[in-house]
Design a protein around this motif. Sequence first.
Motif, mmCIF file in Angstrom:
data_model
loop_
_atom_site.group_PDB
_atom_site.id
_atom_site.type_symbol
_atom_site.label_atom_id
_atom_site.label_comp_id
_atom_site.label_asym_id
_atom_site.label_seq_id
_atom_site.Cartn_x
_atom_site.Cartn_y
_atom_site.Cartn_z
ATOM 1 N N PRO A 184 0.825 -1.220 0.000
ATOM 2 C CA PRO A 184 0.000 0.000 0.000
ATOM 3 C C PRO A 184 0.854 1.262 0.000
ATOM 4 C CG PRO A 184 -0.004 -1.032 2.170
ATOM 5 C CD PRO A 184 0.696 -1.986 1.257
ATOM 6 N N LEU A 185 0.370 2.290 -0.689
ATOM 7 C CA LEU A 185 1.063 3.578 -0.698
ATOM 8 C C LEU A 185 0.742 4.333 0.587
ATOM 9 C CD1 LEU A 185 0.417 4.755 -4.376
ATOM 10 C CD2 LEU A 185 2.491 3.727 -3.442
ATOM 11 N N LYS A 186 1.737 4.991 1.121
ATOM 12 C CA LYS A 186 1.531 5.790 2.319
ATOM 13 C C LYS A 186 0.835 7.089 1.939
ATOM 14 C CE LYS A 186 5.563 3.874 4.680
ATOM 15 N NZ LYS A 186 6.878 4.165 5.321
ATOM 16 N N SER A 187 -0.094 7.496 2.790
ATOM 17 C CA SER A 187 -0.858 8.714 2.512
ATOM 18 C C SER A 187 -1.013 9.524 3.784
ATOM 19 C CB SER A 187 -2.236 8.365 1.938
ATOM 20 O OG SER A 187 -2.983 9.530 1.716
ATOM 21 N N ASN A 188 -0.665 10.801 3.696
ATOM 22 C CA ASN A 188 -0.818 11.717 4.827
ATOM 23 C C ASN A 188 -1.328 13.045 4.287
ATOM 24 O OD1 ASN A 188 -0.701 13.362 7.053
ATOM 25 N ND2 ASN A 188 1.422 12.877 7.577
ATOM 26 N N PRO A 189 -2.618 13.312 4.421
ATOM 27 C CA PRO A 189 -3.193 14.551 3.859
ATOM 28 C C PRO A 189 -2.493 15.813 4.337
ATOM 29 C CG PRO A 189 -4.919 13.050 4.589
ATOM 30 C CD PRO A 189 -3.624 12.473 5.085
ATOM 31 N N GLU A 190 -1.897 15.763 5.517
ATOM 32 C CA GLU A 190 -1.264 16.960 6.063
ATOM 33 C C GLU A 190 0.018 17.320 5.317
ATOM 34 O OE1 GLU A 190 -0.664 16.440 10.200
ATOM 35 O OE2 GLU A 190 -2.801 16.349 10.689
ATOM 36 N N THR A 191 0.682 16.332 4.741
ATOM 37 C CA THR A 191 1.939 16.607 4.037
ATOM 38 C C THR A 191 1.807 16.530 2.518
ATOM 39 O OG1 THR A 191 2.585 14.279 4.221
ATOM 40 C CG2 THR A 191 3.328 15.782 5.961
ATOM 41 N N ALA A 192 0.599 16.223 2.031
ATOM 42 C CA ALA A 192 0.398 16.127 0.587
ATOM 43 C C ALA A 192 0.588 17.500 -0.068
ATOM 44 C CB ALA A 192 -0.994 15.592 0.289
ATOM 45 N N LEU A 193 1.082 17.479 -1.307
ATOM 46 C CA LEU A 193 1.345 18.705 -2.049
ATOM 47 C C LEU A 193 0.465 18.769 -3.290
ATOM 48 C CD1 LEU A 193 5.258 18.779 -1.959
ATOM 49 C CD2 LEU A 193 3.685 20.056 -0.474
ATOM 50 N N LYS A 194 -0.069 19.956 -3.550
ATOM 51 C CA LYS A 194 -0.807 20.207 -4.788
ATOM 52 C C LYS A 194 0.130 20.937 -5.744
ATOM 53 C CE LYS A 194 -5.022 21.695 -4.677
ATOM 54 N NZ LYS A 194 -6.195 22.550 -4.392
ATOM 55 N N ILE A 195 0.534 20.223 -6.796
ATOM 56 C CA ILE A 195 1.500 20.776 -7.734
ATOM 57 C C ILE A 195 0.806 21.093 -9.058
ATOM 58 C CG2 ILE A 195 3.706 20.453 -8.890
ATOM 59 C CD1 ILE A 195 3.858 20.465 -5.828
ATOM 60 N N GLY A 196 0.940 22.319 -9.504
ATOM 61 C CA GLY A 196 0.405 22.710 -10.797
ATOM 62 C C GLY A 196 1.417 22.458 -11.897
ATOM 63 N N ILE A 197 0.932 21.969 -13.033
ATOM 64 C CA ILE A 197 1.785 21.670 -14.193
ATOM 65 C C ILE A 197 1.323 22.535 -15.363
ATOM 66 C CG2 ILE A 197 2.548 19.883 -15.814
ATOM 67 C CD1 ILE A 197 1.743 17.807 -13.660
ATOM 68 N N PRO A 235 10.896 24.622 -0.438
ATOM 69 C CA PRO A 235 10.168 24.856 0.821
ATOM 70 C C PRO A 235 9.441 23.610 1.327
ATOM 71 C CG PRO A 235 9.778 26.643 -0.733
ATOM 72 C CD PRO A 235 10.481 25.560 -1.492
ATOM 73 N N PHE A 236 9.340 22.572 0.505
ATOM 74 C CA PHE A 236 8.599 21.363 0.873
ATOM 75 C C PHE A 236 9.524 20.172 1.122
ATOM 76 C CE2 PHE A 236 6.632 23.808 -2.612
ATOM 77 C CZ PHE A 236 5.664 24.482 -1.876
ATOM 78 N N GLY A 237 10.817 20.419 1.196
ATOM 79 C CA GLY A 237 11.786 19.345 1.342
ATOM 80 C C GLY A 237 12.634 19.202 0.093
ATOM 81 N N GLN A 238 13.598 18.321 0.157
ATOM 82 C CA GLN A 238 14.503 18.132 -0.984
ATOM 83 C C GLN A 238 13.802 17.368 -2.093
ATOM 84 O OE1 GLN A 238 18.388 16.542 0.016
ATOM 85 N NE2 GLN A 238 18.617 15.647 -2.021
ATOM 86 N N ALA A 239 13.990 17.813 -3.321
ATOM 87 C CA ALA A 239 13.390 17.158 -4.486
ATOM 88 C C ALA A 239 14.459 16.445 -5.295
ATOM 89 C CB ALA A 239 12.676 18.184 -5.366
ATOM 90 N N ILE A 240 14.020 15.430 -6.033
ATOM 91 C CA ILE A 240 14.863 14.734 -7.010
ATOM 92 C C ILE A 240 14.540 15.349 -8.364
ATOM 93 C CG2 ILE A 240 15.387 12.506 -8.077
ATOM 94 C CD1 ILE A 240 14.214 11.220 -5.492
ATOM 95 N N VAL A 241 15.551 15.837 -9.070
ATOM 96 C CA VAL A 241 15.299 16.574 -10.304
ATOM 97 C C VAL A 241 16.003 15.920 -11.481
ATOM 98 C CG1 VAL A 241 15.464 18.804 -11.472
ATOM 99 C CG2 VAL A 241 15.112 18.721 -9.009
#
Length: 509
Positions: free
Chosen positions: A216-229, A372-378
Amino acid sequence: MGLAAEPTGFWLLAWVALVPLWLVVLQSKTHKISTLPFAIAWGIGYHGTVLFWITGVHPMTWLGVPWLASLAIALFCWIFITFWGVGLVIVWAKILSIVSRQIPSQNLNHLLTRVLVGTALWCSLEWFWSQGSLWWSSLSLTQSFGNLVILHLGQISGPNTVTAALVAVNGLITEAWLINRLKNKIEIRTKIIIYLLPILCFSLAHLIGFYLYSQPLKSNPETALKIGIIQGNIPNKIKLYSEGWRQALQGYTTGYITLADQGVDAVLTPETALPFLWKTPARDQSSFYQAILEKKVVAWVGSYGQEGNRISNSLFTVDSEGNIISQYNKVNLVPLGEYIPFESILGRFINRLSPLDSHLVKGDPNQQFNTPFGQAIVGICYDSTFTRHFRRQAKTGGEFILTASNDSHYSAGMLAQHHAQDVMRAIETDRWAIRATNTGYSGVVDPHGKTLWKSQMDTYELHIGIIQPQQTQTLYVRWGDWFTLVLLILSIIAIAVNLVFQTIFRVSD
């Protein structure tokens, strides 16, 4: 094998497509034939088919390249890179042929040794080839993104784990085929075991993959991010000119404002979405930058940076106050298109032949991209094919994947394969991935490789994806491609043991 990869995606073919070449290799001594023409033909069939999208760079008349010269450049690139992959196949066939001649018997131990050696050799060669600048068409690519279950083997030891399963099953089918032609020379029970081995190997690989896939995928609504593309859809033929600049500024500014008003946490733009130096007055005066200052939503901006007197292909994190808080420079540049190999030797010669700008500076492989949301993999465009690049960032704390690309000068086949590459990277690192491309395919991919959204091709699109940053580390992220090394060691041991026993039997006879 070429048809197994996207865009056709007949992935099941990959589990049998290596059998004809393997048959030729094992029978090269008894039939007194050379493996070379067959290896070349097979290599062209696979790599030539998968990489045919390279010809989509033609015509380059918009760059000032004459039509015939453009066609010649496109064909040269396609043929050269195809034969770079053909070289891998030739080396594999030659070495396996030599080993097979030393272990020619048809008993079960010799059969398993040949399959082990063939598998270890192919994985080792793919690892070696992937260390260079020209790499794309691993056999594992044939399974993405149609066979998500088997792609989860990548969490164990990277894409070579998938490649190992493919090569092993093909080898076992080959051996079963050869055994079937030996009448009354082997016990029925042994034959049955040999017939069952490819089925068991195929089933076991998929059972392991399914176990990982079903977690199962871990889910935490408090840390979820809404990213616009934002998919800007700016054709390359106008992108670097005034018309393209106007369209880019208008499209990305409007898209940013629309997404910001919908409550996104951040907005991602494609590779070089705004084709100017971001740290210049041109940025401050742009409507996009003014929109950031007004809406105060974080933006990941694809643009150009400057390192000394050279330009970088970069992604910037711009915070709500308009400040740059991190910069990622593309690591894996496209040879000739973005940099000149052995520039001190070939630079003048290539500059005379081609008007293409080939002077970007490579990014540091060890750079980190803090947000601002933590380190990203780019990854920017071609970075997507180098799995070690994503593994390194995941190991050092990357919590989600951002990829920015511009594939507008290629055909739909490339777009599909590029998406397939990012699907594998998401699974291997167990990370959510957000893809923004200029003309498609942009997308949102979960850690199980499921594409939750994929854009259309050659359209202007806006989308909001919800992702979950996470810090889990797969076995591959922690240990790298350890499985290939294990296969190589076991192969050496198996060859040595077989040779020792053969020597003992000869002496006793």
